[in-house]
Write an enzyme that holds these catalytic residues in place. Structure first.
Site, PDB file in Angstrom:
ATOM      1  N   SER A   1       4.012  -3.376   3.851  1.00  0.00           N
ATOM      2  CA  SER A   1       3.798  -2.754   2.547  1.00  0.00           C
ATOM      3  C   SER A   1       3.397  -1.298   2.718  1.00  0.00           C
ATOM      4  CB  SER A   1       2.712  -3.500   1.788  1.00  0.00           C
ATOM      5  OG  SER A   1       1.447  -3.076   2.258  1.00  0.00           O
ATOM      6  N   LYS A   2       3.314  -0.630   1.590  1.00  0.00           N
ATOM      7  CA  LYS A   2       3.002   0.805   1.594  1.00  0.00           C
ATOM      8  C   LYS A   2       1.687   1.113   2.296  1.00  0.00           C
ATOM      9  CE  LYS A   2       5.554   2.857  -2.118  1.00  0.00           C
ATOM     10  NZ  LYS A   2       5.742   2.446  -3.473  1.00  0.00           N
ATOM     11  N   ARG A   3       0.782   0.146   2.276  1.00  0.00           N
ATOM     12  CA  ARG A   3      -0.518   0.398   2.910  1.00  0.00           C
ATOM     13  C   ARG A   3      -0.377   0.729   4.393  1.00  0.00           C
ATOM     14  NH1 ARG A   3      -2.805  -4.436  -0.136  1.00  0.00           N
ATOM     15  NH2 ARG A   3      -0.752  -4.900   0.514  1.00  0.00           N
TER      16      ARG A   3
END
Ligand code: GLU
Length: 506
Positions: A266-268
């Site tokens: 994910s973007k994290r």
């Protein structure tokens, strides 16, 4: 493949909700490879039926990222000759929000045949239902409250202006289909919720729109992320309900890209969009090579592939069931392999824009009196030296800024330049000898090999005495490419200047 499909036609169907994620690139890549391998068509369709999630400019960014990655679109939304987005192909429009009439027609057909029904339940009622189901530990599912409304009752509500959605009535029985990656999938229909196919705003949901479009656009293979596998039985049932079962595409659900904790990336985790990797200076072919191996195993020793090789060798049967783990070290290694294979001209053309962004290079351009052509040759020499170790274009010049600085700017302490226990006097003597040897090299013999031969001849067994200080005075760094390479790039005049400066200060 379904034998009713005469031609391989794949579609990438992103929703324009942001940048192209690398998971999306993976899907598009497999769509592309399968189509190209079989002389088929790779189609780009934009799925913008969820108007709340649209992001301005996203469609354009997605199309541009695909183009950068080398995935040429045959049909659908693409970049036209003027650089603007256009739609091409005989099955258009290819943007779903322009096809609302088409979806409505099929929703009405299903309504007429009793295969779908209008649902007037308010969001509040549905929320309450969900809460109760949660409390009773039941799976959330619509309770078919509106299924039994008579045609007249429903008609009255419509006329009274009540808002409604259209739900597909999941038939009784069991649904079985074949997936290229997951094999036979079998599910009891009673576990499925009656999905909304048309929303109250007249827009279709993804389920209806994708089934209708895949059928009308004659899609032979639906390749997409594994998160869509649970929706597929509903799609199969929709195909049947619409009388299109014979034309159903072959489903290929790909495992998602995972992070190191084996969770969906994910973007994290930092960079996940194709644009990010592009800006970081990864060559497109490296990103493609990296991504393809996250979903496909060639089952040979080969690790580095060009797009042509992938088109040739790709095999749907060798798709991985498990999600590939995103490993930045691996991307860097693959990228380095691709950069090593580039011609210097190619590396220059693709890398110069990245070098041009660095302040040290901009300062060099301001102060140098080299001509444009000479600068180009000079940078190409730097690239020759750096090529082996580069993982991405943004790294060009960064570790070796001494190529772009003056002797004055190097700024190192003379104390550091003595080999082991040598004194300043020893170092000075050594540098004087080095200088003499270099001075005697005629300009046309100023090559890395010849410089090396001459200096090694001088140093004999005592390499450290000569080469250690030489490296320091040329680069101002303890670590660098070999002093022979550095001297070659800097040229005779500049190398001698740096040596003389140190001698005079010792
Ligand atoms: N619009 C869907 C997505 O963005 C497409 C899924 C599919 O390929 O069917 O994931």
């Amino acid at each position: 493949m379904n034998k009713n499909h005469k031609r391989i036609r794949t579609r990438f169907a992103p929703s324009p909700t942001g940048e192209l994620h690398i998971g999306g690139l993976k899907t598009a890549l497999f769509d592309y490879l399968l189509a190209k391998q079989n002389g088929g068509d790779f189609i780009l369709r934009i799925e913008d039926t969820d108007q709340k999630r649209l992001v301005e400019g996203s469609m354009e960014r997605i199309v541009k990222s695909l183009k950068w990655a080398g995935l040429e679109i045959d049909e659908g939304v693409k970049i036209g000759e003027t650089g603007k987005l256009v739609e091409e192909g005989e099955y258009g429009p290819y943007v779903q929000s322009k096809r609302l009439d088409i979806y409505r027609k099929y929703a009405e057909k299903l309504l007429e045949e009793g295969k779908a029904y209008r649902c007037f339940c308010s969001p509040e009622r549905l929320a309450k239902l969900r809460q109760e189901q949660q409390k009773n530990k039941q799976a959330p599912k619509y309770d078919r409250h509106c299924l039994n409304l008579s045609a007249e009752e429903a008609q009255k509500k419509v006329e009274a202006g009540e808002s409604y959605v259209v739900r597909f009535k999941i038939p009784k029985g069991e649904t079985v289909f074949q997936d290229a990656v997951f094999g036979e999938v079998k599910i009891k229909n009673e576990t499925l919720d009656d999905p909304i196919i048309l929303k109250s705003d007249g827009f279709p949901t993804y389920h209806l729109a994708s089934v209708v479009d895949d059928y009308l656009m004659k899609i032979s293979h639906v390749i997409r992320g594994a998160e869509w596998l649970p929706s597929t039985p509903k799609h199969v049932l929709l195909y049947r309900a619409l009388g299109w079962e014979k034309e159903m595409p072959y489903f290929v659900h790909m495992a998602n890209i995972l992070n190191k904790d084996k969770k969906k990336l994910s973007k994290r985790e930092g960079s996940v969009s194709v644009e990010d990797f592009r800006n970081q200076g990864y060559p497109a072919e490296a990103l493609i090579n990296f991504i393809v191996l996250l979903g496909w195993n060639p089952k040979t020793e080969q690790e580095i592939f060009t797009m042509e090789e992938l088109v040739e060798q790709f095999d749907l049967k060798k798709m991985n069931k498990a999600g590939g783990v995103f490993d930045l070290d691996r991307l860097n290694w693959i990228s380095n392999q691709h950069i090593k294979r580039m011609s210097i001209d190619d590396l220059y053309n693709r890398g110069i824009g990245f070098l041009g962004k660095h302040g040290f290079y901009q300062r060099f351009l301001k102060r140098t009196d080299l001509s444009v052509e000479e600068i180009k040759d000079y940078v190409k020499k730097v690239l020759r030296v750096e090529q082996e170790r580069l993982n991405k274009f943004t790294e060009i010049g960064v570790e070796n800024q001494f190529f772009f600085k003056t002797a004055e700017e190097l700024n190192f302490s003379l104390k550091d330049i003595h080999w082991k226990n040598n004194t300043a006097e020893d170092t000075k003597k050594a540098l004087i000898e080095v200088k003499k040897v270099l001075e005697d090299i005629p300009g046309e013999r100023w090559t890395e090999e010849y410089i090396q031969e001459q200096l090694l001849g001088l140093a004999g067994e005592k390499r450290g005495d000569y080469l250690f200080p030489l490296r320091w005075v040329l680069t101002g760094q303890k670590k660098s490419p070999s002093p022979f390479e550095v001297a070659w790039v800097l040229g005779k005049e500049e190398s001698l200047k740096r040596i003389e400066k140190a001698i005079s200060e010792l």
